[in-house]
Enzyme design. Structure first.
Site, PDB file in Angstrom:
ATOM      1  N   HIS A 172      11.056  21.602  -0.035  1.00  0.00           N
ATOM      2  CA  HIS A 172      11.792  20.635   0.786  1.00  0.00           C
ATOM      3  C   HIS A 172      12.331  19.471  -0.054  1.00  0.00           C
ATOM      4  CE1 HIS A 172      11.792  18.366   4.908  1.00  0.00           C
ATOM      5  NE2 HIS A 172      12.821  18.001   4.161  1.00  0.00           N
ATOM      6  N   ASP A 227       9.760  16.353   0.423  1.00  0.00           N
ATOM      7  CA  ASP A 227      10.833  15.796   1.244  1.00  0.00           C
ATOM      8  C   ASP A 227      11.571  14.699   0.458  1.00  0.00           C
ATOM      9  OD1 ASP A 227      12.593  15.325   3.302  1.00  0.00           O
ATOM     10  OD2 ASP A 227      11.129  14.471   4.688  1.00  0.00           O
TER      11      ASP A 227
HETATM   12 ZN    ZN Z   1      13.886  16.369   4.840  1.00  0.00          ZN
HETATM   13 ZN    ZN Z   2      12.979  16.200   8.281  1.00  0.00          ZN
END
Ligand code: ZN
Ligand code: ZN
Length: 450
Positions: free
Chosen positions: A78, A323
């Protein structure tokens, strides 16, 4: 059925020839934990030799590994590379360099770009660009819905054909259950996992942080944990009903871990991830009103954090994801309510988790390595292994090196790390990705580190 092997994109070049002498080689998947000379020839692991036995030969780089750790390269499921469209925040070159600096030998890039990756032509040109610019292999997901509008499905079969490793509208949830249900039916046919950002916009409202004591004290609008957990429950039920495969992104709450555990117990084909910031920080950090601590999902309570650590330990949470979400300074240097959501994370992930979870004994180093190398599996990217005959995907780490995040800059183009200024122990010195040396830490490259 497991996902088919993924098509990754990166620069090509000759494989490395090197010997790492006398390092501790650690690979939980092959039960390897031994001091050896690691021999890499033409980009492939040739031999795990007894220390001191690897012959010196011309054209082979010798790396002094004593006191160092060699682990399989990490895989991040991610990452936001901000390309195309926001190259002033990150591009493929800087993003993959940041990945390599964190010990990652492969990453999966999200599709909420400008334009979004909702057609085979956008995906095709992006993959061509990655073949010129990426220093570690990148798998690209494509959008689930056209223009990420959450209404009409993309041509998922065409996108799969064009090399999409999976599908995601990350950045936004898929709110319409009927749309997700149809996407799951296609998923079963085309065979790539759908990765889901789980959030109910009706419950999140205009929240800017976790809904709890701290938001009440600060007078800020909160995002309740049920915004995430109720959508996870819905989507796991749909995936089970359609016998489709989903991957739940960035778990932040205890109730979410409980929903995943329930779904796995009933045979749902679901995997999930958690981020270093959710595993290490809580909403207490937001008291500073520093926008470095603003992300979606938000940092939650200590109870939530403990549940994530438990889930990572017992395998309910399959893997670590950063992320990594670069933002320009002007999007962050504004009042908390107006600041953009998201933080960088590639360069600090291992050191943060090693320092904050392994150091105090909350997680074993073996489990951390396992969870940091498993992130590609939902997308058909196998976890790297340290064994003779395998492509060299390795991170060389000095487990004792102390450093301060940001003190010698970042490889990422953006500066929005929520760990800036934090003292960490353990640093990646060198990364080999797909057989090529992708990164050398500056001081180490000059021969002065350790
Ligand atoms: Zn993301
Ligand atoms: Zn997200």
């Amino acid at each position: 059925m497991n996902p088919a092997p993924a098509e990754l994109s990166s620069r090509s070049g000759p494989g490395a020839d090197l010997v790492v002498r006398g390092a501790r080689l650690l690979d939980p998947r092959t039960d390897l934990d031994a001091v050896r000379d690691l021999v890499v020839r033409g980009g492939e692991i040739a031999e795990l030799a007894e220390p001191g036995s690897a012959p010196e030969s011309e054209g082979v780089e010798l790396v002094e590994g004593e006191g160092k750790l060699v682990v399989p390269g990490f895989v991040d499921p991610h990452v936001h590379l901000r390309t195309p469209g926001d190259e002033h925040e990150e591009d493929i070159e800087t993003g993959t360099r940041a990945a390599a600096a964190g010990g990652f030998c492969a990453i999966v890039a999200m599709a909420n770009t400008t334009p979004p990756i909702d057609s085979a032509s956008v995906l095709g040109s992006l993959r061509e660009r990655a073949e010129r610019e990426a220093c570690v292999p990148v798998g690209f997901v494509a959008n689930v819905t056209r223009a990420m509008a959450g209404e009409e499905l993309t041509e998922m079969a065409d996108l799969r054909e064009a090399g999409a490793v999976g599908f995601s509208d990350d950045g936004l949830p898929l709110t319409d259950a009927r749309v997700l249900r149809r996407a799951l039916q296609y998923q079963r046919l085309v065979g790539a996992t759908i990765a889901l950002h789980e959030e109910d916009p009706a419950l999140s409202g205009d929240g800017v942080m976790h809904e709890g004591e701290v938001s009440a004290v600060l007078g800020l609008a909160g995002i309740p944990e049920v915004s995430e957990s109720t959508m996870i429950a819905r989507d796991c039920s749909l995936a089970l009903y359609e016998q489709a495969r989903i991957h739940v992104q960035h778990l932040s709450a205890r109730a979410s871990v409980e929903e995943i555990a329930r779904a796995k117990a009933t045979g749902t084909l679901v995997t999930c991830e958690a981020t270093p910031h959710h595993l290490v920080l809580t909403d207490a950090a937001v008291r500073s009103l520093d926008a470095s601590f603003k992300m979606n999902p938000p940092l939650r309570s200590e109870q939530d954090r403990q549940a994530l650590i438990d889930g990572l330990r017992d395998g309910t949470i399959d893997c670590v994801a950063t992320d990594h979400a670069p933002h320009a300074l002007e999007e962050k240097e504004v009042p908390f309510e107006q600041a953009a959501m998201g933080v960088t994370g590639l360069e600090t992930a291992f050191a943060v988790l090693s320092t904050e979870l392994v150091g105090p004994g909350m997680l074993t180093l073996e489990t951390l390595i396992e969870r940091m190398t498993a992130g590609g599996e939902p997308f058909g990217i196998p976890a790297p292994r340290i064994e003779a005959g395998a492509a060299a995907n390795l991170a060389l780490i000095d487990p004792a090196l102390e450093w301060v995040v940001g003190d010698d800059g970042y490889e990422s183009r953006s500066l929005n790390s929520c760990f800036a200024g934090r003292e960490l122990t353990g640093r990646v010195l060198m990364t080999v990705a797909a057989g090529r040396v992708a990164y050398r830490q500056r001081a180490f490259a000059m021969g002065v580190a350790g």
